[in-house]
Design an enzyme around this catalytic site. Structure first.
Site, mmCIF file in Angstrom:
data_model
loop_
_atom_site.group_PDB
_atom_site.id
_atom_site.type_symbol
_atom_site.label_atom_id
_atom_site.label_comp_id
_atom_site.label_asym_id
_atom_site.label_seq_id
_atom_site.Cartn_x
_atom_site.Cartn_y
_atom_site.Cartn_z
ATOM 1 N N THR A 1 36.803 40.991 52.473
ATOM 2 C CA THR A 1 37.023 42.436 52.535
ATOM 3 C C THR A 1 37.204 43.016 51.145
ATOM 4 O O THR A 1 37.537 42.303 50.200
ATOM 5 C CB THR A 1 38.278 42.747 53.378
ATOM 6 O OG1 THR A 1 38.404 44.151 53.557
ATOM 7 C CG2 THR A 1 39.531 42.220 52.713
ATOM 8 N N SER B 1 33.099 48.510 53.224
ATOM 9 C CA SER B 1 34.404 47.872 53.367
ATOM 10 C C SER B 1 34.439 46.432 52.883
ATOM 11 O O SER B 1 35.483 45.792 52.920
ATOM 12 C CB SER B 1 34.833 47.908 54.833
ATOM 13 O OG SER B 1 33.886 47.223 55.629
ATOM 14 N N THR C 1 36.988 44.845 57.736
ATOM 15 C CA THR C 1 36.942 43.454 57.329
ATOM 16 C C THR C 1 35.899 42.753 58.182
ATOM 17 O O THR C 1 35.696 43.125 59.327
ATOM 18 C CB THR C 1 38.317 42.796 57.591
ATOM 19 O OG1 THR C 1 39.305 43.467 56.809
ATOM 20 C CG2 THR C 1 38.312 41.323 57.241
ATOM 21 N N GLY D 1 45.961 42.617 51.477
ATOM 22 C CA GLY D 1 46.230 42.622 52.907
ATOM 23 C C GLY D 1 46.230 41.231 53.497
ATOM 24 O O GLY D 1 46.448 40.233 52.809
ATOM 25 N N ARG E 1 47.381 45.866 45.721
ATOM 26 C CA ARG E 1 47.664 45.613 47.137
ATOM 27 C C ARG E 1 46.740 44.531 47.680
ATOM 28 O O ARG E 1 45.543 44.512 47.422
ATOM 29 C CB ARG E 1 47.501 46.893 47.940
ATOM 30 C CG ARG E 1 47.769 46.731 49.447
ATOM 31 C CD ARG E 1 46.522 46.488 50.262
ATOM 32 N NE ARG E 1 46.754 46.516 51.707
ATOM 33 C CZ ARG E 1 45.854 46.200 52.627
ATOM 34 N NH1 ARG E 1 44.639 45.832 52.263
ATOM 35 N NH2 ARG E 1 46.153 46.264 53.926
ATOM 36 N N THR F 1 41.473 41.700 62.134
ATOM 37 C CA THR F 1 40.990 42.895 61.445
ATOM 38 C C THR F 1 41.949 44.031 61.755
ATOM 39 O O THR F 1 42.736 43.949 62.689
ATOM 40 C CB THR F 1 39.553 43.252 61.896
ATOM 41 O OG1 THR F 1 39.069 44.339 61.106
ATOM 42 C CG2 THR F 1 39.519 43.637 63.349
ATOM 43 N N GLY F 2 41.885 45.080 60.959
ATOM 44 C CA GLY F 2 42.792 46.203 61.167
ATOM 45 C C GLY F 2 43.783 46.338 60.033
ATOM 46 O O GLY F 2 43.511 45.937 58.901
#
Length: 330
Positions: free
Chosen positions: A209, A89, A191, A221, A219, A242-243
């Site tokens: 990340t 990740s 992350t 985040g 994209r 995170t998430g």
């Protein structure tokens, strides 16, 4: 290499998460966790990072334990998963976008409030170090895509293929159905967000990340966005998220946590209140995960998440441990 001030001068001349259950390194698995007091008394130096990033914390602690600076600690720390092909990740070995390209996002912030960020960066193993150079060697905060890559190469970074055989195999298998459906606590990615408080009492943070696996090309985040994935105020504290990044961006999550600490909330309380804010803004709150970690100026730390399963790694003078954070939903 010129610093930011020299860069500006030359340019002008040329143009006129506290949870409840903990595990120490000797038994660093959450399923062996024991109960810890609800409040911690604070300690410095310390380093905290999202998820079970014990090795990353070890690298950061090696800096802090020698009276090093918090900024050097967080950079050294997050470089560990960036270079680890087994970490799917972050950085090298990260899962690609739906076009099979590994794109990286990272940001860093120092005690003075300076910050640097790179987004949609390809072929560079350590985006966090590029982000630091953006902060220190340019008049900008964020560089993206081809511009970020050009700057990295000009700064001496090596261009290399980050797509490992394992990640490529998974991506090709995913293409058969091409379904994009992030899973709670996996989200097809993760992350590392890291915060450090050094012996001098200064705070710094870093976040890096490879983003959501099989995302649409381009994209970005929350991770490289100052105030969303990371925020540090040396007078108050720092936070990292995170998430599912889209949900964090909508409430400027890490900045929100720091402001809640400014109002007098403990790190854990601030993280919980931010999670409650996210819940209130998203009717689909049971379908995704968001977690926060935070540390204040006094060395108190904490974390909290929307769904169960989130935790964070901590290293301070007492040792290193994994903390299983409390959550809004069991």
């Amino acid at each position: 290499m010129s610093n930011r001030r020299e860069f500006l001068k030359k340019s002008a001349m040329s143009t006129t998460f506290l949870g409840s259950a903990v595990v120490f390194e000797s038994c660093a698995k959450a399923d062996k966790a024991t109960q810890e007091p609800a409040e911690n008394t604070g300690d410095k130096p310390l380093v905290i990072s999202t998820w079970n990033n014990i090795k990353a914390n070890d690298a950061a602690w090696s800096v802090l334990s020698q009276d090093g600076h918090a900024l050097d600690a967080v950079e050294a720390g997050v470089k560990i998963p960036e270079a680890d092909p087994a970490d799917r990740s972050v950085g090298y070995g990260g899962r690609p976008d739906r076009d099979g390209r590994v794109t990286l996002d990272a940001c860093i912030m120092n005690p003075e409030g300076d910050c640097g960020s790179v987004v949609f960066l390809e072929n560079i193993k350590h985006p966090i170090s590029v982000a630091r150079k953006v902060m220190e060697d340019t008049p900008h905060v964020m560089l993206a895509g081809e511009g970020a890559l050009k700057f990295a190469l000009e700064s001496g970074f090596k261009k290399e293929n980050l797509l490992t055989e394992a990640s490529e195999k998974e991506w090709k298998a995913w293409l058969k159905k091409a379904e994009y459906k992030p899973v709670i606590n996996i989200e097809n990615h993760d992350t590392i967000g890291m915060l450090a408080l050094d012996k001098a009492g200064d705070l710094a943070g870093a976040c890096t990340t490879s983003g959501a696996a099989y995302k649409m090309r381009g994209r970005v985040g929350d991770s490289p966005i100052i105030g969303a994935g990371l925020y540090v105020d040396n007078e108050v504290g720092g936070a990292a998220a995170t998430g599912l990044g889209e949900k964090v961006i909508k409430v400027v999550g890490s900045y929100l946590v720091v402001e809640l600490m400014r109002q007098g909330n403990t790190p854990t309380e601030a993280c919980r209140l931010a999670i409650e804010r996210i819940k209130s803004k998203n009717p689909d709150y049971r379908d995704f995960q968001v977690g926060f970690v935070a540390v204040n100026k006094n060395g108190e730390y904490g974390g909290y998440s929307l769904q169960k399963g989130f935790g964070f790694a901590l290293h301070n003078e007492e040792g290193k441990k994994y903390v299983k954070a409390d959550s809004l939903f069991s």
